[in-house]
Design an enzyme around this catalytic site. Sequence first.
Site, mmCIF file in Angstrom:
data_model
loop_
_atom_site.group_PDB
_atom_site.id
_atom_site.type_symbol
_atom_site.label_atom_id
_atom_site.label_comp_id
_atom_site.label_asym_id
_atom_site.label_seq_id
_atom_site.Cartn_x
_atom_site.Cartn_y
_atom_site.Cartn_z
ATOM 1 N N LYS A 1 0.825 -1.217 0.000
ATOM 2 C CA LYS A 1 0.000 0.000 0.000
ATOM 3 C C LYS A 1 0.860 1.269 0.000
ATOM 4 C CE LYS A 1 -3.519 -2.605 -0.279
ATOM 5 N NZ LYS A 1 -4.421 -3.297 0.618
HETATM 6 C C1 LIG Z 1 -5.439 -4.506 0.804
HETATM 7 C C2 LIG Z 1 -6.902 -4.339 0.868
HETATM 8 C C3 LIG Z 1 -7.644 -4.674 2.004
HETATM 9 C C4 LIG Z 1 -7.050 -5.421 3.171
HETATM 10 O O1 LIG Z 1 -6.011 -4.744 3.812
HETATM 11 P P1 LIG Z 1 -5.178 -5.524 4.912
HETATM 12 O O2 LIG Z 1 -4.460 -4.418 5.644
HETATM 13 O O3 LIG Z 1 -4.233 -6.446 4.194
HETATM 14 O O4 LIG Z 1 -6.106 -6.239 5.798
HETATM 15 C C5 LIG Z 1 -8.983 -4.376 2.044
HETATM 16 N N1 LIG Z 1 -9.594 -3.797 0.995
HETATM 17 C C6 LIG Z 1 -8.928 -3.487 -0.134
HETATM 18 C C7 LIG Z 1 -9.664 -2.833 -1.252
HETATM 19 C C8 LIG Z 1 -7.564 -3.773 -0.245
HETATM 20 O O5 LIG Z 1 -6.918 -3.500 -1.382
#
Ligand SMILES: *Cc1c(COP(=O)(O)O)cnc(C)c1O
Length: 383
Positions: free
Chosen positions: A185
């Site tokens: 991210k």
């Molecule tokens: C990455 C992601 C998540 C989950 O995030 P985590 O921190 O790995 O739990 C949820 N929604 C979307 C759209 C994502 O891309």
Amino acid sequence: MKRSEFLVFGRPAIEEAEIEAVARTMRSGWLGTGPRVAEFEDTFRGYTGAEHALALNSCTAGLHLALLCLELEPGDEVITTPLTFCATANAIIHAGGRPVFADVEPGSMNIDPARIEAALSARTRAIVPVHFAGRPCDMDAIMAIGKRHDLRVIEDAAHAIESAYKGRKIGAIGDATVFSFYVTKNIVTGEGGMVTTNRQAWAERIKVLGLHGMGKDAWKRYQDEGFRHYDVLYPGFKYNMMDIQAAIGIEQMKRIVAYRARRQAIWNRYNEAFAGLPLILPAAPEPDTVHALHLYTPLLDLARVNITRDELQRRLHERNIGTGVHFTALHLYSYYRNTFGYKPGDFPHARFVSERTLSLPLSARLTDADVQDVIDAVRSSLS
Ligand SMILES: *Cc1c(COP(=O)(O)O)cnc(C)c1O
């Protein structure tokens, strides 16, 4: 033509400051939830302008706890997009709800407010919009639907840390907003997430549920003020963030503007380089919004080529370029198909995207040479 080393999709930009901050935290002897987590929450509260920010060990955990604040009853429905990561729908299910998908708009790839209206029922309790790739959803329309039908709005902002909509930061609009600091991210803590909310009661409940359901400030029980007894208010979860993770996040937040600027430069370079290719490039950001530029997701224009998206990905891999798919629409996966009876044709726009989409590397860590390698590989794969 082929680069010598595999370019990993979504490799994070980590610098010495994070490494030193982790070492300092480890030397402090306080590794778990503590002062660094409190500081990271303060930073994030200030950054988004929300009244409360609660750090957790993932965005998935944050979605689960925010959705539990709805106190759903069996049969209650929550409307969301099929063009998302499975965690969005799974969290709805774990909170006791039924995910009801509403198709996306073809250009923005975000949930279509008109499709939300069409999906409403007497059992609808909430809407979970996902700011796809960092592009803010049409929040005026979504909040208006929420208001008209007394629904809560919980935003999945996993892609949208920097996003803003008509002068307001994503994180200070809906009833709760959930961010991710997973390794791919825009800002990373390894694993990690954050819930922001202006609802005091939700903030308190999320804090308590995230640490075993113990009374608030239970993490202080081993501090130098002396052992404190705690109460258990709910059968909670083990979702707290560690100080080691927060130490990384605090340093990363200092470079949030610089990182986005770097991704913007890469984004512009891709747009220029791919203009003549059989690709449908990402739509321009909507006026008066800030796009967080998390994913660069061109669609392979299947009408103009005789290869599939998977074949394009294979060709790029052969040229040592890692790619992603965001996303295969959830209604195409067996669990949601079998459990909720969805058919492949139910959400034609989401299906259109999911058959054609491809995510190219966009990390702030990419060098100009890396970006050129991606461009060369895409051009030669499509020629
Ligand atoms: C990455 C992601 C998540 C989950 O995030 P985590 O921190 O790995 O739990 C949820 N929604 C979307 C759209 C994502 O891309």
